[in-house]
Design a protein around this motif. Sequence first.
Motif, PDB file in Angstrom:
ATOM      1  N   SER A 166       0.875  -1.402  -0.012  1.00  0.00           N
ATOM      2  CA  SER A 166      -0.177  -0.173   0.161  1.00  0.00           C
ATOM      3  C   SER A 166       0.885   1.438   0.033  1.00  0.00           C
ATOM      4  O   SER A 166       1.113   1.957  -1.055  1.00  0.00           O
ATOM      5  CB  SER A 166      -0.711  -0.005   1.259  1.00  0.00           C
ATOM      6  N   ARG A 216     -15.907  -5.684  -6.921  1.00  0.00           N
ATOM      7  CA  ARG A 216     -14.998  -6.777  -6.538  1.00  0.00           C
ATOM      8  C   ARG A 216     -15.156  -7.605  -5.161  1.00  0.00           C
ATOM      9  O   ARG A 216     -14.197  -8.367  -4.556  1.00  0.00           O
ATOM     10  CB  ARG A 216     -13.335  -6.321  -6.463  1.00  0.00           C
ATOM     11  N   THR A 265      -3.919  -4.964  -6.657  1.00  0.00           N
ATOM     12  CA  THR A 265      -4.261  -6.125  -6.636  1.00  0.00           C
ATOM     13  C   THR A 265      -4.554  -6.755  -8.042  1.00  0.00           C
ATOM     14  O   THR A 265      -4.466  -7.888  -8.438  1.00  0.00           O
ATOM     15  CB  THR A 265      -5.584  -6.401  -5.853  1.00  0.00           C
ATOM     16  N   ASP A 289      -6.094  -0.566   4.314  1.00  0.00           N
ATOM     17  CA  ASP A 289      -6.176  -0.382   2.918  1.00  0.00           C
ATOM     18  C   ASP A 289      -5.864  -1.952   2.436  1.00  0.00           C
ATOM     19  O   ASP A 289      -5.974  -2.384   1.387  1.00  0.00           O
ATOM     20  CB  ASP A 289      -5.092   0.605   2.515  1.00  0.00           C
ATOM     21  N   ILE A 314      -6.063  -0.745  -3.983  1.00  0.00           N
ATOM     22  CA  ILE A 314      -6.821  -1.098  -4.988  1.00  0.00           C
ATOM     23  C   ILE A 314      -6.422  -1.156  -6.534  1.00  0.00           C
ATOM     24  O   ILE A 314      -6.857  -1.851  -7.293  1.00  0.00           O
ATOM     25  CB  ILE A 314      -8.143  -0.289  -4.968  1.00  0.00           C
ATOM     26  N   THR A 337      -7.288  -4.472   3.243  1.00  0.00           N
ATOM     27  CA  THR A 337      -8.523  -5.147   2.948  1.00  0.00           C
ATOM     28  C   THR A 337      -8.598  -5.401   1.570  1.00  0.00           C
ATOM     29  O   THR A 337      -9.131  -6.544   1.294  1.00  0.00           O
ATOM     30  CB  THR A 337      -9.842  -4.146   3.242  1.00  0.00           C
ATOM     31  N   ASN A 338      -7.983  -4.950   0.665  1.00  0.00           N
ATOM     32  CA  ASN A 338      -7.838  -5.232  -0.700  1.00  0.00           C
ATOM     33  C   ASN A 338      -7.250  -6.492  -1.080  1.00  0.00           C
ATOM     34  O   ASN A 338      -7.796  -7.356  -1.627  1.00  0.00           O
ATOM     35  CB  ASN A 338      -7.091  -4.087  -1.447  1.00  0.00           C
ATOM     36  N   ILE A 364     -12.798   1.051   2.598  1.00  0.00           N
ATOM     37  CA  ILE A 364     -12.027   0.101   1.560  1.00  0.00           C
ATOM     38  C   ILE A 364     -13.199  -0.626   0.860  1.00  0.00           C
ATOM     39  O   ILE A 364     -13.234  -0.901  -0.207  1.00  0.00           O
ATOM     40  CB  ILE A 364     -11.000  -0.643   1.885  1.00  0.00           C
ATOM     41  N   ASN A 412      -9.491  -9.454   0.815  1.00  0.00           N
ATOM     42  CA  ASN A 412     -10.537  -9.822   0.109  1.00  0.00           C
ATOM     43  C   ASN A 412     -10.174 -10.439  -1.083  1.00  0.00           C
ATOM     44  O   ASN A 412     -10.814 -11.463  -1.870  1.00  0.00           O
ATOM     45  CB  ASN A 412     -11.470  -8.410  -0.414  1.00  0.00           C
ATOM     46  N   HIS A 413      -8.979  -9.999  -1.724  1.00  0.00           N
ATOM     47  CA  HIS A 413      -8.608 -10.891  -3.043  1.00  0.00           C
ATOM     48  C   HIS A 413      -8.379 -12.327  -2.458  1.00  0.00           C
ATOM     49  O   HIS A 413      -8.512 -13.124  -3.346  1.00  0.00           O
ATOM     50  CB  HIS A 413      -7.235 -10.052  -3.368  1.00  0.00           C
ATOM     51  N   TRP A 452     -15.040   1.305  -1.770  1.00  0.00           N
ATOM     52  CA  TRP A 452     -14.456   1.202  -2.983  1.00  0.00           C
ATOM     53  C   TRP A 452     -14.728  -0.155  -4.047  1.00  0.00           C
ATOM     54  O   TRP A 452     -14.866  -0.159  -5.037  1.00  0.00           O
ATOM     55  CB  TRP A 452     -13.012   1.443  -2.775  1.00  0.00           C
ATOM     56  N   LEU A 453     -14.497  -1.386  -3.017  1.00  0.00           N
ATOM     57  CA  LEU A 453     -14.407  -2.556  -3.577  1.00  0.00           C
ATOM     58  C   LEU A 453     -15.664  -2.785  -4.104  1.00  0.00           C
ATOM     59  O   LEU A 453     -15.999  -3.379  -5.349  1.00  0.00           O
ATOM     60  CB  LEU A 453     -14.057  -3.887  -2.509  1.00  0.00           C
TER      61      LEU A 453
END
Length: 346
Positions: free
Chosen positions: A22, A224, A93, A113, A90, A115-116, A215, A119-120, A218-219
């Motif tokens: 990040s 995503r 990834t 951040d 974001i 979290t991107n 975040i 989650n991925h 945003w996702l």
Amino acid sequence: MGTLIHPPKPQPGDRVAVVSPSAGLPGLFPHVYELGLRRLREEFGLEPVEYPTTRIMGADPRDRARDLTAAFADPSITAVLATVGGDDLITVTPHLDDDVLRANPKPYFGYSDNTNVLNHLYRLGIVAYHGGSVLVHLGRPGAPHPLTVDSLRAALFTTDWYELTPAPTWGDRPNPWTEPETLAYEPEMLPGEGWRWQGPQRVVRGRTWGGNLEILHWLMAADRVPTADELAGSVLLFETSEEMPSAQEVFRIVRNMGERGLLAAFGAIIVGRPKAWDFDKPLSVPERQAWGEAQREAVMRALTPYNPEAVVVFDVDLGHTDPQLIIPYGGEIQVDAVARRISVRY
């Protein structure tokens, strides 16, 4: 989602990756970073391995993705720790090599951040860990918080159930990294008031998903996030950052999750204690208490039309406040509203 893979755990003496996918803040605050690395060695017996972009602010997203992919690919690396958060992961990834990540699952620790990435990995079928930061938690002034250390050690090295406990004291007013001398003493702490429970008296057990609320928004915008069907029976966790979104903004984000159909999927919702102090918004203690109450009211107001039967627990120490409890991301959690206990399986 089908069954998620729990990556094998490191052992004391192992090499672990220390990455900045990040923000390369270790380059701006090396005194905090080096303290965190020293504690990683001394407190946990792990040998940190740094990657080319770890100390570089503004590194190209493709280079940061290359470092993160390399950390997973290296057979000598047994875990991956993010140094800190930021605001543009974001864009990183999409450049990760998913085939490498799937073939070499490893415990990944990060929040905010990150979290991107959490989650991925979840969408790739890999359990990760929400929490842990080389700068923020290992580099904490004075000493690492005992609850953070105990939780992180259990998450790193064990696979058993672990009971979370409310912090007897907590804080959200960090010492300034720009003043190295402040590393000598612990930050301001306030008396803990325990968790706040809402909803029916029942026990919920499921798989976790969520992360930093901003975040997650945003996702959702980038499409995503998992579907409501994939998340059915899960437990949502979320927390807010040092940017301190207003109660109205929190209401709108949670409402948007409801409109997407996500809120109805969760049997329980765990909400981190909101950070209510920052250097450009130095609220008094009464103002911080009022901030927290407004945040809780906003969440319930947004949640109730979509899932009035959810068990909700507020002020769990899992986000941008101190201490921080590590939560498995995609792993199991049990929320017992009868006994008012929360346990996670690392």
